[in-house]
Write an enzyme that holds these catalytic residues in place. Structure first.
Site, PDB file in Angstrom:
ATOM      1  N   GLY A 180      16.432  20.895   5.783  1.00  0.00           N
ATOM      2  CA  GLY A 180      15.466  20.096   6.527  1.00  0.00           C
ATOM      3  C   GLY A 180      15.938  18.691   6.801  1.00  0.00           C
ATOM      4  N   SER A 206      23.471  30.394   3.672  1.00  0.00           N
ATOM      5  CA  SER A 206      22.827  31.057   4.802  1.00  0.00           C
ATOM      6  C   SER A 206      23.201  30.367   6.104  1.00  0.00           C
ATOM      7  CB  SER A 206      21.310  31.049   4.625  1.00  0.00           C
ATOM      8  OG  SER A 206      20.857  29.735   4.492  1.00  0.00           O
ATOM      9  N   ALA A 208      21.682  28.912   9.847  1.00  0.00           N
ATOM     10  CA  ALA A 208      20.496  28.117  10.170  1.00  0.00           C
ATOM     11  C   ALA A 208      19.274  29.004  10.329  1.00  0.00           C
ATOM     12  CB  ALA A 208      20.733  27.343  11.454  1.00  0.00           C
ATOM     13  N   THR A 210      15.745  27.314  11.088  1.00  0.00           N
ATOM     14  CA  THR A 210      15.142  26.580  12.200  1.00  0.00           C
ATOM     15  C   THR A 210      15.927  25.297  12.470  1.00  0.00           C
ATOM     16  OG1 THR A 210      13.671  25.416  10.695  1.00  0.00           O
ATOM     17  CG2 THR A 210      12.850  27.451  11.651  1.00  0.00           C
ATOM     18  N   SER A 211      17.033  25.088  11.786  1.00  0.00           N
ATOM     19  CA  SER A 211      17.796  23.850  11.910  1.00  0.00           C
ATOM     20  C   SER A 211      18.995  24.046  12.833  1.00  0.00           C
ATOM     21  CB  SER A 211      18.273  23.423  10.518  1.00  0.00           C
ATOM     22  OG  SER A 211      19.307  24.284  10.086  1.00  0.00           O
ATOM     23  N   THR A 215      24.801  25.956   6.153  1.00  0.00           N
ATOM     24  CA  THR A 215      26.120  25.731   5.558  1.00  0.00           C
ATOM     25  C   THR A 215      27.125  26.786   6.017  1.00  0.00           C
ATOM     26  OG1 THR A 215      25.236  24.575   3.655  1.00  0.00           O
ATOM     27  CG2 THR A 215      27.376  25.618   3.371  1.00  0.00           C
ATOM     28  N   ASP A 268       8.910  28.161   8.588  1.00  0.00           N
ATOM     29  CA  ASP A 268       9.513  27.966   7.274  1.00  0.00           C
ATOM     30  C   ASP A 268       8.384  27.956   6.261  1.00  0.00           C
ATOM     31  OD1 ASP A 268      12.303  27.759   7.089  1.00  0.00           O
ATOM     32  OD2 ASP A 268      12.287  25.838   8.120  1.00  0.00           O
ATOM     33  N   LYS A 300      11.946  18.503   5.825  1.00  0.00           N
ATOM     34  CA  LYS A 300      11.191  19.734   5.613  1.00  0.00           C
ATOM     35  C   LYS A 300      10.129  19.505   4.550  1.00  0.00           C
ATOM     36  CE  LYS A 300      13.421  23.694   5.612  1.00  0.00           C
ATOM     37  NZ  LYS A 300      14.273  24.811   5.145  1.00  0.00           N
TER      38      LYS A 300
END
Lengths: 502, 502
Positions: A180, A206, A208, A210-211, A215, A268, A300
């Site tokens: 977030g 993971s 993205a 909603t971003s 990573t 989210d 977030k």
């Protein structure tokens, strides 16, 4: 009853149709199987090929593109069934979806027992839920929320649905940031430092949700991340650490199916987040975990109280599975580093590892803090001595060397790509940078194409408290496609207060 | 910005792909538009053709089936855009879906204002919501429930999104049954009686949501029901009544979009039901409405208390829009008539209209009761005199004559079809019929193919209290496809207590 019977046999045709992950089968409306079985369009059908079975959505076509006895499969269905062109497919009606009544019960207020959650997760894992059903389940959970018992059972069901790593040593270190906060890409740095200090840290990350970048998206611009389980194990046994995409190692694979739909929903939810994080950690065999919870008005997590609440729930679920945890609550009022978007963030990471003079100090500082907590928690540094050890490991270049070695072990290090197009957003007047809207800044990066177009995103030139003069660049938008560049520009132009000056 | 610009131009190709109502566009992965605009698979894209615009789901294909500059459209997209083969399509990014944040807010507990509901309904009506988003909205509403103010605003937003009928006379009579009771097909009878008595009753009906038949499905086996608004008006002005499918006259068209997704979810939520019913009635210009609420252990409404609660909510919403209502709560412990499924129910209706000696008495009785209430409410009979008038109208054959005239005016009366296959389910022993499971009986009819295969379904041979001997037929399954017949048989065989004997 319908198997081995030639009347419901079709032959598979590959048309390389990408429907993302939703399995789709296309038949001719006049195909004999559909007539005799009474299938109609948009039905869910069961397909058997060899000893593999899936449920898919049926579309029908009136066209000479297919023979009457043929069925075209989407790529997702093709891969799940693992067939060759012309393979025999047997179609039948799927069993009634009994677990959906549990989801409906939840909508109307009934609790979900452990066996209820197992039944739902099993059906999702078997591909029996259409996207509409997954959306229904996620919404029902988000609306009423889960209590601790349900949350632990939900997490356990997600773990059981996938593979589970066993390591022949302890401790196994891990860290996780709930995200977030744009640009807060500490994981590759923490893994490098901690592994360089001799701890094992088999990190799965993971993509993205909603971003503009997860990573795994960022790491992928530097080396391959879609390693299978044996490959991941070889990397960790050789280098002590890795940063791979969680989806490809099948740790908590349901999580990725839920995330795909949650992404379309742009949702989210707290419970899903906790179960997602903890199921990955439990399945990865982690024993010692540091959690980074940045909070801020447009992060977030909105407040320190919310961060505290979330941290406590995460810790309770972790404890139920025998994990030791430390929670780090950090400032989430502005982006971290300069880049927002996979390749732009990767450049920041390389600058910190190389100890470059202009490397983002905030990113460096955060990575050291998290590495320090993890080194202490896992017993690699005495209480209070973690920071000095982490700092020395980074400054000496040992962390950079470890990072390169990990990238090589994962399949070869590469340079992050550079976007073809860019456009600078200038300060409308003199002033001092007073506030960032992280959400809308993330949206600019997404409109510019991140994370699908890895070189796209936002490059920040200012931070809170910086004094700027009129027409000084505040940030640069990077994009690969002209349509995306102009779309991100339009949004930035009509949202002049994303970076508020005073 | 992206319009009139040749770079995002594609040419439409029809492949007659039936994706049910979800608009889908398929392009080649290497098409120049997708590259320059940065579209990825499973994205939502805006398509403009002439002055029509829709939002569709994008799939991508790697195949010679399409030229690089072509785009294949699903039938739903083809019809919405109203294009010809080779037509110019302009693709662009859709606007961000702002109203989705209101749905998310609702999930996390915020109320929905009138303007919120209007924004959501407008976006759904414009095709901006994917099925996943509609599922999210329906679930969020079902979970928290709407208060009276929200429910009235939701209903009003649904009315405003479609056409609205104006009649130059009053009263305009209407009736509605909330359904859930197999075979309870009184509408064609009530319309015939009431119209024969000189009242106007322009009835729109829905297709099945989770049941084996809706009134529109049943009526369609007797005459066309997909009349447009001018055609419906001509029928009513000529005959005083009609029974047409609500979807084709665009009264509350959003309702049909919601129902399509609710059907896949197998969800019947109270608020959606009330808004669905009342938006159709308000849009149809009704002034006097009788509501039939059957209740029973396995009906849609489970208890008299629940029927009372629902009736009061329906009446409050009706009153907010100026409608006068009467609520009839009726016994829902067993199916009504003999047939369950479109054509089988149509045969029962014809038998009642013809005053046949073996016509189902329960169906006749219910239709007369509802017609009586409506005749009194709308002032065509004195208080207490409705039943006698309704009975005389039916017995004299005037109702049958009116029904035939309505069918002719709607496009011509026809005989309901007969299924190719049937199978009798026999009593396992001597006994007395003690209980019906309406839900599982409905499921047998659905597994047999109803309502998509109109002649399929269940034909009942017994009612509560009937004495039966071993191997006497309890019901007959009718099906058009052999796969469906055997599937319904299997379910009936493993659910021997659907009709419980004592």
């Amino acid at each position: 009853m319908t198997n081995g019977n030639g009347s419901n046999l079709l032959h598979a045709r590959r048309i390389a149709l990408d429907t993302h992950d939703e399995p789709v089968i296309i038949t001719r409306r006049d195909c004999p199987v559909c007539r005799s079985e009474g299938f109609s369009s948009h039905a869910r059908v069961r397909i058997q090929a060899g000893n593999r079975r899936i449920i898919a959505t049926l579309y029908q076509i009136e066209s000479e593109l297919l023979e009457r006895g043929d069925a075209a499969l989407s790529e997702s269905a093709w891969n799940l069934l693992d067939v060759e062109d012309g393979a025999e497919l047997y179609l039948s009606h799927p069993q009634p979806l009994e677990s959906l009544s549990l989801v409906r019960g939840r909508i109307f207020g009934r609790p979900l027992s452990k066996s209820d959650l197992n039944a739902i997760i099993t059906d999702i894992g078997a591909g029996r839920y259409a996207d509409i059903h997954i959306a229904m389940f996620l919404t029902a959970m988000a609306t009423r929320g889960l209590d601790d018992r349900e949350l632990i059972d939900f997490t356990g069901a997600m773990v059981d649905a996938g593979d589970r790593l066993q390591w022949d040593r302890t401790p196994i270190a891990d860290k996780h940031c709930v995200g977030g906060l744009p640009g807060n890409r500490t994981t590759p740095l923490v893994v490098s430092i901690v592994a360089a200090c001799g701890l094992w840290m088999p990190k799965t990350s993971s993509r993205a949700i909603t971003s503009p970048a997860g990573t795994a998206d960022t790491m992928e611009t530097l080396c391959p991340v879609d390693l299978d389980l044996p490959a991941m194990r070889r990397v960790v046994e050789k280098e002590g650490g890795c940063v791979v995409w969680g989806g490809s190692v099948r740790l908590s694979p349901i999580d990725d199916m839920l995330i795909r739909v949650a992404r379309v929903m742009d949702l989210d939810a707290e419970d899903q987040l906790i179960a997602s994080v903890m199921s990955k950690k439990v399945a990865a065999g982690s024993s010692h975990l540091v959690l980074d919870l940045p909070y801020g008005k447009t992060a977030k997590i909105r407040s320190e109280a919310e961060a505290k609440h979330l941290g406590e729930r995460l810790a309770r679920v972790a404890a139920a599975f025998g994990l030791q945890t430390r929670i780090v609550r950090s400032d989430g009022s502005q982006p971290v580093g300069r880049g927002i978007g996979p390749a732009l963030e990767a450049r920041d990471i390389l600058a910190v590892l190389d100890n470059q003079a202009d490397a983002p100090a905030d990113l460096r500082q955060r990575a050291l803090t998290l590495a320090a907590e993890l080194l202490e928690l896992a017993g690699a540094a005495p209480e209070g001595g973690g920071y000095a050890l982490a700092e020395e490991t980074l400054s000496s270049g040992r962390a950079a060397k470890k990072f390169e070695a990990i990238c090589q072990a994962q399949g070869g290090m590469r340079d992050p790509t550079v976007a073809k197009r860019s456009f600078g957003i200038l300060a409308p007047r003199d002033g001092v940078v007073a506030e960032f809207d992280n959400r809308r800044l993330g949206r600019v990066a997404k409109l510019a194409g991140a994370p699908a177009a890895p070189a796209s995103g936002v490059e920040l030139h200012v931070h809170l408290g910086d004094r700027v003069v009129r027409e000084q660049p505040l940030f640069t938008i990077h994009a690969e496609a002209s349509g995306e560049l102009s779309y991100a520009r339009e949004f930035a132009a009509s949202n002049g207060d994303i970076i508020r000056l005073e």
